[in-house]
Write an enzyme that holds these catalytic residues in place. Structure first.
Site, PDB file in Angstrom:
ATOM      1  N   ASP A 117      -2.564  49.911   9.997  1.00 43.44           N
ATOM      2  CA  ASP A 117      -2.928  49.188  11.155  1.00 43.44           C
ATOM      3  C   ASP A 117      -3.292  47.819  10.684  1.00 43.44           C
ATOM      4  O   ASP A 117      -4.281  47.343  10.156  1.00 43.44           O
ATOM      5  CB  ASP A 117      -4.176  49.861  11.628  1.00 43.44           C
ATOM      6  CG  ASP A 117      -4.609  49.270  12.910  1.00 43.44           C
ATOM      7  OD1 ASP A 117      -4.283  48.353  13.331  1.00 43.44           O
ATOM      8  OD2 ASP A 117      -5.710  49.743  13.489  1.00 43.44           O
ATOM      9  N   LEU A 118      -2.387  46.725  11.012  1.00 43.38           N
ATOM     10  CA  LEU A 118      -2.386  45.394  10.681  1.00 43.38           C
ATOM     11  C   LEU A 118      -3.505  44.840  11.368  1.00 43.38           C
ATOM     12  O   LEU A 118      -3.814  43.402  10.776  1.00 43.38           O
ATOM     13  CB  LEU A 118      -1.108  44.859  10.659  1.00 43.38           C
ATOM     14  CG  LEU A 118       0.042  45.296  10.186  1.00 43.38           C
ATOM     15  CD1 LEU A 118       1.200  44.336  10.201  1.00 43.38           C
ATOM     16  CD2 LEU A 118      -0.236  45.245   8.435  1.00 43.38           C
ATOM     17  N   LYS A 130       2.981  33.270  14.322  1.00 44.75           N
ATOM     18  CA  LYS A 130       4.154  33.320  13.647  1.00 44.75           C
ATOM     19  C   LYS A 130       4.249  32.390  12.470  1.00 44.75           C
ATOM     20  O   LYS A 130       4.623  32.452  11.356  1.00 44.75           O
ATOM     21  CB  LYS A 130       5.527  33.465  14.221  1.00 44.75           C
ATOM     22  CG  LYS A 130       5.415  34.944  15.076  1.00 44.75           C
ATOM     23  CD  LYS A 130       5.603  36.231  14.010  1.00 44.75           C
ATOM     24  CE  LYS A 130       6.720  36.243  13.044  1.00 44.75           C
ATOM     25  NZ  LYS A 130       6.762  37.616  12.491  1.00 44.75           N
ATOM     26  N   TYR A 135       2.410  33.258  20.542  1.00 49.20           N
ATOM     27  CA  TYR A 135       3.423  34.170  19.714  1.00 49.20           C
ATOM     28  C   TYR A 135       4.123  33.361  18.513  1.00 49.20           C
ATOM     29  O   TYR A 135       3.819  33.393  17.399  1.00 49.20           O
ATOM     30  CB  TYR A 135       4.624  34.555  20.577  1.00 49.20           C
ATOM     31  CG  TYR A 135       5.462  35.508  19.646  1.00 49.20           C
ATOM     32  CD1 TYR A 135       5.341  36.470  18.545  1.00 49.20           C
ATOM     33  CD2 TYR A 135       6.830  35.051  19.382  1.00 49.20           C
ATOM     34  CE1 TYR A 135       6.248  36.989  18.053  1.00 49.20           C
ATOM     35  CE2 TYR A 135       7.985  35.321  18.915  1.00 49.20           C
ATOM     36  CZ  TYR A 135       7.554  36.433  18.144  1.00 49.20           C
ATOM     37  OH  TYR A 135       8.514  37.008  17.286  1.00 49.20           O
TER      38      TYR A 135
END
Length: 304
Positions: free
Chosen positions: A50-51, A143, A139
């Site tokens: 579970d990140l 990233k 997002y």
């Protein structure tokens, strides 16, 4: 263990995100290179990870003792990320930094995937690795933070930035279009956002080709490690992509091109996010096929 000691062995490959679009293809592609340990949130094929929980990467690393780590997991719900910033940052940035730290300490190489959405989309040409990211949504921001965290960790890493990923499994533009073609006679699709569709199978195949040479000791990540662009060759719009899917699949639907202004979404999208793959091609002697060819090959597997 570092990458030079892997030659002549069957290495233990920890694959994080094994049930995703890219991860599912990697489970298949990497099986011939080593013993794949497929980890995912659901634990469908192997260990659970579970990140969103701090320390989860470190515990998994200690439990599995990998020789190589391939991280294909990410928070990819672009619109949802705008209101779920904490989770997106934890998965896309913090967990990647944690992975880099533990891998650097153990001398274990890491392969990680990033996105064209780290760019604003205001350029008038395909982006290179030298272009400074300037994301316009959460997002992309998270990233990019993950890229920096991994590179700053000191781990021997390869980061592959890719774009518009699709495949015969998961949730993606291709499968959405095929479903909508069955359900509707007319679709309106954005025609002013330009990018490069990338088949998840081709991304996995390229990864396997490079990793094979790492495992054999033919590539020194001290020399070739770092950031590379790796997406389908050529470019199109979402409308152009949809048109190609429609023509190849044989459905009888009508497509209407529309500007982005008519498609309201919580997250902004880059208008031009094509990636220049030249560095990857020159370094590894490999080239991604044209996106149309990849689409045809992928559609053969969807049996439409």
């Amino acid at each position: 263990m570092n990458e030079r000691t892997l030659a002549g062995t069957r290495p233990r490959l920890l694959l994080i995100g094994a049930n995703g679009q890219v991860g599912g293809e990697l489970r298949r592609t990497l099986a011939c290179l080593g013993d794949v340990v497929p980890a995912s949130l659901e634990g469908e094929y192997g260990p659970v990870i579970d990140l969103t929980r701090a320390g989860s990467v470190t515990r998994l690393f200690e439990d599995t003792k990998p020789d190589v780590v391939i991280n294909a997991a990410a928070y990819t719900a672009v619109d949802k990320a705008e209101s779920d910033v904490e989770t997106a940052r934890r998965v896309n940035a913090d967990a990647v930094g944690e992975l880099g730290a533990v891998a650097a300490k153990a001398g274990v190489p890491v392969i990680h995937y990033s996105t064209d959405f780290v760019f604003s989309g205001t350029a008038e040409r395909a982006y290179t690795e030298e272009d400074l990211p300037d994301p316009i949504n959460v997002y992309g921001e998270t990233k990019w933070a993950g890229e920096r965290a991994l590179l700053d960790s000191g781990a021997k890493a390869l980061i592959f930035r890719t774009s518009w990923v699709y495949g015969a499994r998961g949730a993606n533009f291709l499968l959405t279009m095929l479903r909508l073609f069955r359900e509707r006679g007319e679709l309106r699709v954005v025609d002013d956002q330009i990018g490069s569709p990338t088949w998840s199978r081709m991304l996995a195949e390229m990864t396997g080709q490079v990793l094979y040479r790492v495992v054999r000791g033919e590539l020194d990540l001290d020399e070739v490690g770092g950031l590379y662009h790796l997406s389908g060759s050529g470019e199109t719009s979402w409308y152009g992509f949809a048109r190609a899917i429609l023509e190849a699949s044989g459905f009888d639907s009508t497509l209407i091109p529309i500007p982005s202004s008519e498609y309201q979404a919580p997250a902004k999208r880059p208008m031009l996010s094509t990636l220049n793959n030249q560095r990857f091609e020159e370094t590894f002697g490999l080239a991604m096929p044209d996106w149309r060819l990849s689409l045809d090959l992928c559609l053969e597997e969807t049996k439409v």
